[in-house]
Design an enzyme around this catalytic site. Structure first.
Site, PDB file in Angstrom:
ATOM      1  N   VAL A  48       0.877  -1.320  -0.079  1.00  0.00           N
ATOM      2  CA  VAL A  48      -0.080   0.138  -0.047  1.00  0.00           C
ATOM      3  C   VAL A  48       0.971   1.242  -0.012  1.00  0.00           C
ATOM      4  CG1 VAL A  48      -1.797   1.337   1.273  1.00  0.00           C
ATOM      5  CG2 VAL A  48      -2.073  -1.139   1.259  1.00  0.00           C
ATOM      6  N   CYS A  49       2.420   1.355   0.841  1.00  0.00           N
ATOM      7  CA  CYS A  49       2.878   2.296   0.908  1.00  0.00           C
ATOM      8  C   CYS A  49       3.406   3.216  -0.401  1.00  0.00           C
ATOM      9  CB  CYS A  49       4.110   1.933   1.541  1.00  0.00           C
ATOM     10  SG  CYS A  49       3.753   1.421   3.265  1.00  0.00           S
TER      11      CYS A  49
END
Length: 189
Positions: A48-49
């Protein structure tokens, strides 16, 4: 028990960031004198980062035009930030400083450390030029953030700061009507 950081001054820190091909020192003093965003994320080389950091990179020029500097922070080192920048097309777009916080001191200062894992929650903090936190948003690890919504919140914070006695209602965007809280408005909205 959670304690709000809203309207508190940022705590002192010293760190090293990877920024535009160089390692640079960063401290709380660098965040003062302008609007700043401190954007915590769990770890480099994850899932997700990079979607969040890439989204923020896409809005970075607009944020700079608003007088805002962005600082991303994870508990990785500045060396790891460079390696990720070199390895990922998405991360290569980043032009804002990527702060390394391997000791977790900054992450703890902002109350987003997951102690058992040594990682940060997804925390977003908007800081005014005096170094006071005006927006605080913390997400669980699986929930990504939206840079356009962050930009709107910064615009609202900047508007309120420059227009004493006015507040921005839900979904407010620049140019829309604000509110002037008063006894006459109670129960009429």
């Amino acid at each position: 028990m959670s304690v709000s950081l809203i309207n508190t001054e940022i705590k002192p820190f010293k760190a090293t960031a990877y920024h535009n091909g160089k390692f640079v020192p960063v401290s709380e003093a660098d965040l003062k004198g302008k609007w700043s965003v401190v954007f915590f994320y769990p770890a480099d080389f994850t899932f997700v980062c990079p979607t969040e950091l890439g989204d923020l990179a896409d809005e970075y020029a607009a944020l700079k035009d608003m007088g805002v500097e962005v600082y991303s922070v994870s508990t990785d080192t500045h060396f790891t930030h460079k390696a990720w920048h070199d390895a990922s097309e998405t991360i290569r777009k980043i032009r804002y400083p990527m702060i390394g916080d391997p000791t977790g001191a900054i992450t703890r200062n902002f109350g987003v450390m997951i102690e058992e894992e040594g990682l940060a929650l997804r925390g977003t903090f908007v800081i005014n030029p005096e170094g006071v936190i005006k927006v605080c948003e913390i997400h669980d690890l699986g929930i990504g953030r939206d840079a356009k919504e962050l930009k709107r919140k910064i615009q609202a914070a900047q508007y309120v700061a420059s227009h004493p006695g006015e507040v921005c209602p839900a979904k407010w965007t620049p140019g829309e009507k604000t509110l002037a809280p008063s006894l006459d408005l109670v129960g009429k909205i």
